[in-house]
Structure formats: structure tokens, C-alpha cells
Design a protein around this motif. Structure first.
Motif, PDB file in Angstrom:
ATOM      1  N   ALA A   3     -18.121  10.046   2.970  1.00  0.00           N
ATOM      2  CA  ALA A   3     -18.010   8.588   3.032  1.00  0.00           C
ATOM      3  C   ALA A   3     -16.963   8.192   4.062  1.00  0.00           C
ATOM      4  CB  ALA A   3     -17.654   8.022   1.657  1.00  0.00           C
ATOM      5  N   VAL A  24      -3.624   0.925  11.597  1.00  0.00           N
ATOM      6  CA  VAL A  24      -3.367  -0.521  11.565  1.00  0.00           C
ATOM      7  C   VAL A  24      -2.047  -0.825  12.284  1.00  0.00           C
ATOM      8  CG1 VAL A  24      -2.886  -2.491  10.062  1.00  0.00           C
ATOM      9  CG2 VAL A  24      -4.680  -0.855   9.437  1.00  0.00           C
ATOM     10  N   VAL A  79      -9.270  -1.531  18.760  1.00  0.00           N
ATOM     11  CA  VAL A  79      -8.140  -0.652  19.055  1.00  0.00           C
ATOM     12  C   VAL A  79      -7.628  -0.939  20.466  1.00  0.00           C
ATOM     13  CG1 VAL A  79      -7.363   1.730  19.247  1.00  0.00           C
ATOM     14  CG2 VAL A  79      -8.994   1.097  17.458  1.00  0.00           C
ATOM     15  N   TRP A 121     -15.449   6.863   7.651  1.00  0.00           N
ATOM     16  CA  TRP A 121     -15.761   7.149   9.052  1.00  0.00           C
ATOM     17  C   TRP A 121     -16.391   8.521   9.250  1.00  0.00           C
ATOM     18  CZ3 TRP A 121     -11.827   4.857  13.111  1.00  0.00           C
ATOM     19  CH2 TRP A 121     -11.960   3.456  13.079  1.00  0.00           C
ATOM     20  N   GLY A 174     -12.235  11.263   7.681  1.00  0.00           N
ATOM     21  CA  GLY A 174     -12.123  10.393   8.850  1.00  0.00           C
ATOM     22  C   GLY A 174     -12.665  10.957  10.151  1.00  0.00           C
ATOM     23  N   VAL A 190      -1.470   4.905  19.655  1.00  0.00           N
ATOM     24  CA  VAL A 190      -1.384   4.279  18.338  1.00  0.00           C
ATOM     25  C   VAL A 190      -0.599   5.190  17.382  1.00  0.00           C
ATOM     26  CG1 VAL A 190      -2.727   3.560  16.318  1.00  0.00           C
ATOM     27  CG2 VAL A 190      -3.516   2.944  18.605  1.00  0.00           C
ATOM     28  N   GLY A 210      -4.019   7.307   5.215  1.00  0.00           N
ATOM     29  CA  GLY A 210      -4.798   7.479   6.447  1.00  0.00           C
ATOM     30  C   GLY A 210      -4.480   6.425   7.492  1.00  0.00           C
ATOM     31  N   ILE A 255      -2.232  19.380   2.091  1.00  0.00           N
ATOM     32  CA  ILE A 255      -3.275  20.399   1.926  1.00  0.00           C
ATOM     33  C   ILE A 255      -4.393  20.093   2.922  1.00  0.00           C
ATOM     34  CG2 ILE A 255      -5.023  21.374   0.391  1.00  0.00           C
ATOM     35  CD1 ILE A 255      -3.260  20.572  -1.955  1.00  0.00           C
ATOM     36  N   GLY A 276      -9.164  13.751   1.793  1.00  0.00           N
ATOM     37  CA  GLY A 276      -8.757  12.694   2.727  1.00  0.00           C
ATOM     38  C   GLY A 276      -8.333  11.452   1.959  1.00  0.00           C
ATOM     39  N   ALA A 287     -11.440   5.236   2.517  1.00  0.00           N
ATOM     40  CA  ALA A 287     -12.707   5.686   1.928  1.00  0.00           C
ATOM     41  C   ALA A 287     -12.438   6.484   0.662  1.00  0.00           C
ATOM     42  CB  ALA A 287     -13.500   6.510   2.936  1.00  0.00           C
ATOM     43  N   GLY A 288     -11.478   7.391   0.716  1.00  0.00           N
ATOM     44  CA  GLY A 288     -11.145   8.208  -0.443  1.00  0.00           C
ATOM     45  C   GLY A 288     -10.656   7.362  -1.604  1.00  0.00           C
TER      46      GLY A 288
HETATM   47  C1  LIG Z   1      -6.076   2.284  15.650  1.00  0.00           C
HETATM   48  C2  LIG Z   1      -6.896   1.682  14.541  1.00  0.00           C
HETATM   49  C3  LIG Z   1      -6.549   0.434  14.026  1.00  0.00           C
HETATM   50  C4  LIG Z   1      -7.298  -0.143  12.992  1.00  0.00           C
HETATM   51  N1  LIG Z   1      -6.936  -1.369  12.523  1.00  0.00           N
HETATM   52  C5  LIG Z   1      -7.670  -1.956  11.554  1.00  0.00           C
HETATM   53  C6  LIG Z   1      -7.330  -3.243  11.074  1.00  0.00           C
HETATM   54  O1  LIG Z   1      -6.351  -3.866  11.511  1.00  0.00           O
HETATM   55  N2  LIG Z   1      -8.117  -3.800  10.107  1.00  0.00           N
HETATM   56  C7  LIG Z   1      -9.199  -3.143   9.602  1.00  0.00           C
HETATM   57  O2  LIG Z   1      -9.881  -3.682   8.726  1.00  0.00           O
HETATM   58  N3  LIG Z   1      -9.551  -1.927  10.050  1.00  0.00           N
HETATM   59  C8  LIG Z   1      -8.814  -1.317  11.004  1.00  0.00           C
HETATM   60  N4  LIG Z   1      -9.185  -0.084  11.473  1.00  0.00           N
HETATM   61  C9  LIG Z   1     -10.345   0.586  10.853  1.00  0.00           C
HETATM   62  C10 LIG Z   1      -9.940   1.327   9.568  1.00  0.00           C
HETATM   63  O3  LIG Z   1      -8.760   2.029   9.809  1.00  0.00           O
HETATM   64  C11 LIG Z   1     -11.066   2.256   9.116  1.00  0.00           C
HETATM   65  O4  LIG Z   1     -12.159   1.458   8.729  1.00  0.00           O
HETATM   66  C12 LIG Z   1     -10.675   3.139   7.931  1.00  0.00           C
HETATM   67  O5  LIG Z   1      -9.373   3.630   8.018  1.00  0.00           O
HETATM   68  C13 LIG Z   1     -11.608   4.328   7.777  1.00  0.00           C
HETATM   69  O6  LIG Z   1     -11.234   5.002   6.594  1.00  0.00           O
HETATM   70  P1  LIG Z   1     -11.486   6.541   6.310  1.00  0.00           P
HETATM   71  O7  LIG Z   1     -10.928   6.780   4.950  1.00  0.00           O
HETATM   72  O8  LIG Z   1     -12.887   6.877   6.581  1.00  0.00           O
HETATM   73  O9  LIG Z   1     -10.627   7.365   7.403  1.00  0.00           O
HETATM   74  P2  LIG Z   1      -9.065   7.537   7.632  1.00  0.00           P
HETATM   75  O10 LIG Z   1      -8.346   6.280   7.381  1.00  0.00           O
HETATM   76  O11 LIG Z   1      -8.927   8.156   8.964  1.00  0.00           O
HETATM   77  O12 LIG Z   1      -8.597   8.600   6.528  1.00  0.00           O
HETATM   78  C14 LIG Z   1      -8.859   9.966   6.645  1.00  0.00           C
HETATM   79  C15 LIG Z   1      -7.782  10.779   5.936  1.00  0.00           C
HETATM   80  O13 LIG Z   1      -8.157  12.152   5.884  1.00  0.00           O
HETATM   81  C16 LIG Z   1      -7.062  12.978   6.239  1.00  0.00           C
HETATM   82  N5  LIG Z   1      -7.573  14.245   6.786  1.00  0.00           N
HETATM   83  C17 LIG Z   1      -8.026  14.498   8.032  1.00  0.00           C
HETATM   84  N6  LIG Z   1      -8.416  15.779   8.155  1.00  0.00           N
HETATM   85  C18 LIG Z   1      -8.216  16.371   6.954  1.00  0.00           C
HETATM   86  C19 LIG Z   1      -8.409  17.698   6.449  1.00  0.00           C
HETATM   87  N7  LIG Z   1      -8.938  18.673   7.218  1.00  0.00           N
HETATM   88  N8  LIG Z   1      -8.056  17.960   5.172  1.00  0.00           N
HETATM   89  C20 LIG Z   1      -7.533  16.988   4.372  1.00  0.00           C
HETATM   90  N9  LIG Z   1      -7.341  15.721   4.801  1.00  0.00           N
HETATM   91  C21 LIG Z   1      -7.669  15.405   6.072  1.00  0.00           C
HETATM   92  C22 LIG Z   1      -6.312  12.144   7.257  1.00  0.00           C
HETATM   93  O14 LIG Z   1      -4.973  12.573   7.377  1.00  0.00           O
HETATM   94  C23 LIG Z   1      -6.444  10.738   6.658  1.00  0.00           C
HETATM   95  O15 LIG Z   1      -5.413  10.477   5.741  1.00  0.00           O
HETATM   96  C24 LIG Z   1      -8.442   0.531  12.488  1.00  0.00           C
HETATM   97  C25 LIG Z   1      -8.780   1.776  13.021  1.00  0.00           C
HETATM   98  C26 LIG Z   1      -8.034   2.366  14.033  1.00  0.00           C
HETATM   99  C27 LIG Z   1      -8.421   3.695  14.595  1.00  0.00           C
END
Ligand SMILES: Cc1cc2nc3c(=O)[nH]c(=O)nc-3n(C[C@H](O)[C@H](O)[C@H](O)COP(=O)(O)OP(=O)(O)OC[C@H]3O[C@@H](n4cnc5c(N)ncnc54)[C@H](O)[C@@H]3O)c2cc1C
Ligand code: FES
Lengths: 463, 158
Positions: free
Chosen positions: A370, A63, A168, A372, A115, A139, A57, A92, A25, A29-30
Motif C-alpha cells: 500500500a 513535508v 516537490v 507509494w 515507500g 529535501v 516517513g 529494522i 514502513g 500508508a502503514g
Molecule cells: C518531498 C515531499 C513532500 C511532500 N509533501 C506533502 C505535503 O505537503 N502534503 C501532502 O499531502 N503530501 C505530501 N507528500 C506526499 C506524501 O508524503 C506521500 O503521499 C506519503 O508520504 C506516502 O506514504 P507512504 O507511507 O507510502 O511512504 P513514506 O512516507 O515514504 O513511508 C515509507 C516508510 O518506510 C520506511 N522504509 C523504507 N525502506 C524500508 C525497509 N527496507 N524496511 C523498513 N522500512 C523501510 C521509510 O523509512 C519510511 O518511514 C510529499 C512527498 C514528498 C516526496
């Protein structure tokens, strides 16, 4: 020569002895975890596997387009990706192209940061009606997420209701209420721009189950909404009654947020309506009970149950209310999916102890979670960053205790993946997509025009 | 090179004085023009000593340019503070959170504006003398400034 030594001598010719780390991902976080690990470990190899051909992501797909400043963090992530010890492998999917067991066999540690992409449903009558839309899909639609590009949404009505009061929900409200000329300068997708330019939405309700003291949105986002051009905020008279009495005792962030609501509530709204004014209407203490539909299954309204506060708790009353609207968004949170059969999900996130995913097969690489996926879908990027650093720190400590670092890493994974998927996109491929999008954006005066199809992304990356 | 230049421009454009609000930012500011002017070098040369103190007690002393923000100092001196300055000074991330000594805090020429306070409200370990580093511009009389960098690691669930 002992077997172990022999194996080491043998394998050092084909594999090097750097610890091999796999991150699944490529969201914040990644990237933040990778940032910490390359700082702490001089000699390491980190492979970031991502489902989509493109990284970042929710920075890219969550965002809001009118928040380009938030996306500046991409520059830090790009630096991480350009470090020689970090590799990006896009297109992948864990659970499809490769499974967790395979990753654990060929890496020294596996960090899951995929995520929480599924939205929570209300589980009420007629939730599948036309024009009842998951905020997350909306979104994805305006941000160009390939799977959401064909979202069916009818914006020809006057009233929309958003169920939920987080950031959101405010993003969705703001995109619906912002003058179209302001959106034109952003990287919002062309299909969304053209649909929004025809929008007849005049008023947007923001419906919360609980009260003004429990809202989940943050003050920056509210302030922005209150300042929105050509938009008037209408609070319900009784909703904010007595709130001012508790304000002095609140902790600073909640206090300032509540004061801002009260200030807006007490302001005399002077904007005269020349037909261009839109309305933002927060409503508290209302739970959706069912969606109302016509004979074509088109949404006509929402039946709401009125709640009241008893102490800290919100409890339903006998009273019901109808909110007439022809468009509704569900924005009540997300959950993670079970990407791999070996993972146990609890309450929408992967079961873990401070980032360590527990399981019995201790002869395989440790698994961590790590972002979400590990914390549940709460908090902004800052919180995701803090958590990713913390889990990465733990990974670093545990890696020091592994003395036999002879894993094949991506060399081995490639053999597995190539059977089903020959289109792995590396960082260079992403850079081609990135440049292409920026070029396309220039033509229409936008920072970028996103490619919304995976096939097209692959085509450009492979050129 | 050019990219860095452009980057530093946009980073500098969003001090509190220009109330940032989504897409309608003004991209003209005094600070943008200043580095290009020929009379600038004399002023540029002025340095003050600032000390960064990390949460593990480590200290780092550096000479910083008067007129730079604390974010500039961190970036220009490659202090490599993890995650610091994610939004590049546009008041949208609060990764540049710093804690000052009360006497230094009270001496700052400008108080935090609403937008800065909004972001500070999200920071871990917020104190009464917390500020965002991208909003603090060094002046001559800040020589000897001590800046604490709080820990960013925290469990989002607790
Ligand atoms: C609509 C929205 C708006 C937001 N706006 C803001 C903002 O303005 N400011 C702010 O500070 N925070 C914002 N946030 C919060 C912020 O986006 C999160 O805190 C952060 O993105 C979480 O990071 P993450 O890496 O855990 O997950 P994600 O960002 O979701 O990353 C997960 C990644 O894993 C990939 N993935 C999923 N399944 C698989 C799989 N099976 N195999 C391989 N890869 C996979 C996905 O494609 C994605 O690239 C927002 C959240 C949302 C939902
Ligand atoms: S650098 Fe983002 S708020 Fe200061």
C-alpha cells in the motif's frame, strides 16, 4: 486428539491466537492501514517495522518545514501507535535485518508500505556534474534525513533551475526563495538554515517538459508560491498564449489551477527591486538535453530541447536553448527499491493487484502493498490514506478466512534480528527522541531541532 | 488536558477569515478568546441537532454546540470517522470533506474561500454542495442539518 488440535493446545500457551500482522514502513500508508485494522479487528496484534529509529516517513522527512499544519496528522498516528495492539519497532530494515520469507513464516499477513525513496534520473550527459542535485536529497538535507545530512550544495550562485513541475519542485523553489527569517521559525535543520542564510540565489526557474495545462503541482502550493513575500513571478509571454480559450471546458480542479496561473500572468507586477527581491520563473515546453559544465565539472547551464504540443501530445522540435545556471535540481519523480529479492518491481512500484502481491508460495502468509510502494509515487497524503484504507479492508476480509492463527509474530522475528542488530527502538524510545528534539528546539526558538544521526538517535532512545 | 486545549486552539485559529499562509499565521482570533470569557456559558449551552450520514447509509444523530465547527462535533462526540480531520482544521488536508443538501448548502452564511476550494479540489467525489467540515461553524438556524460523509477509499492509480 488430532495433530492440529494438539498443536493448538500446545501453542496457545506460548502464543496467543490473535491474528499477527506485520507492517513494513512507518509512513502514512502503514499508519493508516493500522488505523483501519484496529478499528475492524477487536483482537489483533500489529507490529510496524521501520528502517529508521523514528516513525512517520515522509511526514517527517518530506513535508516541508514551513508546512507544520500538514504534520498535525502525526497526532492521529501517535494515537494509533499508543493502542495496546500496535507495536512500533524502529531501526529494522527489511532486506537487511530480516527478509520477507521470514516475515511470512511468522505472521498471518504482511503489508509492505516502505515507500518510494529513490529518485528517477534523466539519463542525460553530465548528470553527475557538481551542483546537479536530486530534489529528494535536498529535501532530505533540509528535513534532517540522516543519509542526506552531508549533501554538498553550493548556493553561492545567482541562478538555480528545477527540472520538474510537481509539488516537490515547488517545495524546493519555495525553500530557496523564502526570506530566511521565516524559515528560522520552522523545524528546518540547523545545517540547512546556516547554508540558506548565506545563499546568493536570486532567481529560480521551474522547467517543465509539457505545458501549463499539464503541470503536476496542486493549486494550494502554487497559490502559496505566488504570495511569497519579496518574490516576483515571471511567466514567459508565449507559454500561456491561447490557454484562456480552453479554460471553460476544463474539469473544476484543473480549471481553477489554470485560472490562477492566468491571473498571475495578467497581473501588473508592481514590486520594485531594491535588491531584496527574488524571482520565480516557470518555463514550459522544455526538456533537458544535457548539462553543460566547465573544466572542473562544475555546472554552468542546461541545454534544453524546445517541445511543442501536437493535439494532447508533447513532441520535440529541432530548436534548442541554453539556460545558464550554476545549480540544478532534478525533480521528475521517484521509484521504489527492491528491498527484498522476492519482490518484483514494475515501473518503479511493487507488482500487485489491488494491493495483493501475487506469488506462488501460498503456504506462507499473504503479502500486500500500500501507499507509494503499491500505487507508485503519486498523490498527496489524502490519496495515500484512501489507498491504505482500501488495502487494509481487503486484508481484513482475507484474515477472516484464516482459521489457524498460531503465528509467533515478533517473538520469533526478534530471535532473527538479535543476531545482527540489538538496537531495536520501540515507541517509548521514539518518545525520548521526540522530547529531546523539542527541548533542543526550544533553545533556538524552533518547534524542534531534529537529530540527524542514527547513532545519536539510538543513544538517546536507549538512555 | 492542557495538550488538548492547546490543540483545539490551533485548530480553531485557521478559519478562512485568517488567510493562512505558511509560517506567518496569526495566532490571535476571536474564537480563541471566546471560550475563556465568563459570559460565554449561556451561549455555549445552545444546541442544535445534526445528523451524519455515512456512505454505507448508516445515520448518526447528535446534539452539537452552536459555535462549534463540524470538525469539533466529530472530535467531541468521538464519532471515530476514519482519518477525519487529519490537519486539525488548518485547511491543509481535506479529510474533513462533507456533502450537504442543496438547501442547507445555500443557507450557509459564508461561501468557501479560495483556500478551502483549493483543498476541496483534491477531495474524492467532489460535488457542487461539497464543503470542508472544519470550515462550517454551526449556527442556531442550522438545527436539523444533515451531513453526508463521502467514502475516502479510492484507487490512486485510476
Ligand atoms: C518531498 C515531499 C513532500 C511532500 N509533501 C506533502 C505535503 O505537503 N502534503 C501532502 O499531502 N503530501 C505530501 N507528500 C506526499 C506524501 O508524503 C506521500 O503521499 C506519503 O508520504 C506516502 O506514504 P507512504 O507511507 O507510502 O511512504 P513514506 O512516507 O515514504 O513511508 C515509507 C516508510 O518506510 C520506511 N522504509 C523504507 N525502506 C524500508 C525497509 N527496507 N524496511 C523498513 N522500512 C523501510 C521509510 O523509512 C519510511 O518511514 C510529499 C512527498 C514528498 C516526496
Ligand atoms: S481538517 Fe484538514 S482541511 Fe479540514
Amino acid at each position: 486428539m488430532s495433530y492440529k488440535l494438539l498443536r493448538r493446545v500446545f501453542s496457545s500457551s506460548s502464543y496467543n491466537k490473535r491474528p499477527q500482522i506485520c507492517i513494513v514502513g512507518a509512513g502514512p500508508a502503514g499508519f493508516y492501514a493500522a488505523m483501519h485494522l484496529i478499528k475492524k479487528l477487536e483482537n489483533v496484534n500489529i507490529d510496524i517495522l521501520e528502517k529508521l529509529p523514528v516513525p512517520f516517513g515522509l511526514i517527517r522527512y518530506g513535508v516541508a518545514p514551513d508546512h507544520p499544519e500538514v504534520k498535525n496528522v502525526i497526532n492521529q498516528f501517535t494515537k494509533v501507535a499508543q493502542t495496546p495492539s500496535v507495536n512500533f519497532y524502529g531501526n529494522i530494515t527489511l532486506g537487511k535485518d530480516v527478509n520477507l520469507q521470514q516475515l511470512r513464516e511468522h505472521y498471518d499477513a504482511v503489508l509492505l508500505t516502505y515507500g518510494a525513496e529513490e529518485d528517477k534520473t534523466l539519463g542525460i550527459e553530465n548528470e553527475d556534474a557538481t551542483n546537479v542535485i536530486a530534489a529528494r536529497n535536498f529535501v532530505g538535507w533540509y528535513n534532517g534525513l540522516p543519509c542526506d545530512k552531508d549533501l554538498k550544495i553550493d548556493l553561492s550562485c545567482k541562478t538555480a533551475a528545477i527540472l520538474g513541475q510537481g509539488n516537490v519542485a515547488l517545495d524546493v523553489a519555495r525553500i530557496l526563495l523564502t526570506p530566511i527569517d521565516d524559515l528560522k521559525k520552522t523545524d528546518i535543520t540547523e545545517h540547512a538554515l546556516s547554508a540558506l542564510s548565506e545563499s546568493k540565489i536570486k532567481e529560480v526557474y521551474l522547467v517543465g517538459r509539457r505545458g501549463p495545462l499539464q503541470v503536476a503541482f496542486t493549486i494550494k502550493e502554487l497559490r502559496e508560491q505566488l504570495k511569497l513575500k519579496n518574490c516576483r513571478t515571471i511567466w514567459k509571454e508565449n507559454d500561456l498564449a491561447d490557454v484562456d480559450k480552453v479554460v471553460p471546458d476544463l474539469p473544476r480542479p484543473r480549471k481553477r489551477l489554470t485560472e490562477l496561473m492566468l491571473k498571475s500572468f495578467n497581473e501588473k507586477q508592481t514590486m520594485s527591486d531594491d535588491g531584496n527581491i527574488k524571482y520565480f520563473k516557470p518555463v514550459f515546453f522544455r526538456s533537458p538535453n544535457k548539462f553543460l559544465i566547465d573544466d572542473k565539472k562544475q555546472l554552468t547551464g542546461i541545454e534544453l530541447i524546445c517541445n511543442k504540443l501536437v493535439g494532447e501530445k508533447c513532441v520535440p522540435t529541432e530548436e534548442k536553448e541554453i539556460l545558464n545556471c550554476e545549480l540544478a535540481f532534478r525533480s521528475i519523480g521517484y521509484k521504489s527499491v527492491q528491498a527484498d529479492k522476492d519482490l518484483i518491481l514494475n515501473d518503479g512500484y511493487v507488482r500487485n493487484d489491488k494491493g495483493i502481491v501475487e506469488d506462488a508460495s501460498s503456504n506462507l502468509a499473504k503479502v500486500y502493498a500500500a501507499g507509494w510502494l503499491g500505487t507508485g509515487p503519486v498523490g498527496v497524503i489524502l490519496h495515500t490514506m484512501g489507498n491504505a484504507f482500501q488495502v487494509a479492508k481487503l486484508m481484513h476480509e482475507n484474515l477472516n478466512n484464516i482459521d489457524d492463527k498460531n503465528k509467533g509474530g515478533f517473538e520469533e522475528i526478534k530471535k532473527i534480528i538479535n543476531k545482527s542488530n540489538s538496537n531495536v527502538i520501540d515507541w517509548n524510545g521514539w518518545e525520548k527522541i521526540d522530547n529531546y528534539e523539542k527541548e533542543q528546539g526550544k533553545i533556538v526558538g524552533k518547534p524542534r531541532e531534529k537529530i540527524c544521526s542514527v547513532e545519536k538517535m539510538i543513544e538517546i532512545a536507549k538512555k | 488536558m492542557l495538550r488538548n486545549f492547546v490543540k483545539s486552539l490551533s485548530a480553531r485559529n485557521l478559519r478562512c477569515s485568517i488567510k493562512n499562509n505558511g509560517v506567518s499565521q496569526s495566532f490571535i482570533s476571536r474564537r480563541f478568546i471566546a471560550p475563556l470569557s465568563t459570559t460565554e456559558p449561556a451561549l455555549k449551552a445552545e444546541k442544535v441537532k445534526v445528523t451524519f450520514i455515512f456512505h454505507d447509509g448508516k445515520r448518526m444523530e447528535t446534539q452539537a454546540n452552536v459555535g462549534d465547527s463540524l470538525l469539533d462535533v466529530v472530535v467531541n462526540n468521538e464519532l471515530n470517522i476514519e482519518g477525519y480531520g487529519a490537519c486539525e482544521g488548518t485547511l491543509t488536508c481535506s479529510t474533513c470533506h462533507v456533502v450537504l443538501k442543496p438547501e442547507d448548502y445555500n443557507k450557509l452564511p459564508d461561501e468557501a474561500c479560495d483556500e478551502e476550494r483549493d483543498m476541496l479540489d483534491l477531495a474524492y467525489g467532489l460535488t457542487d454542495t461539497s464543503r470542508l467540515g472544519c470550515q462550517i461553524i454551526l449556527t442556531k438556524d442550522m438545527d436539523g442539518l444533515e451531513i453526508q460523509i463521502p467514502e475516502t477509499i479510492n484507487d490512486a492509480r485510476v
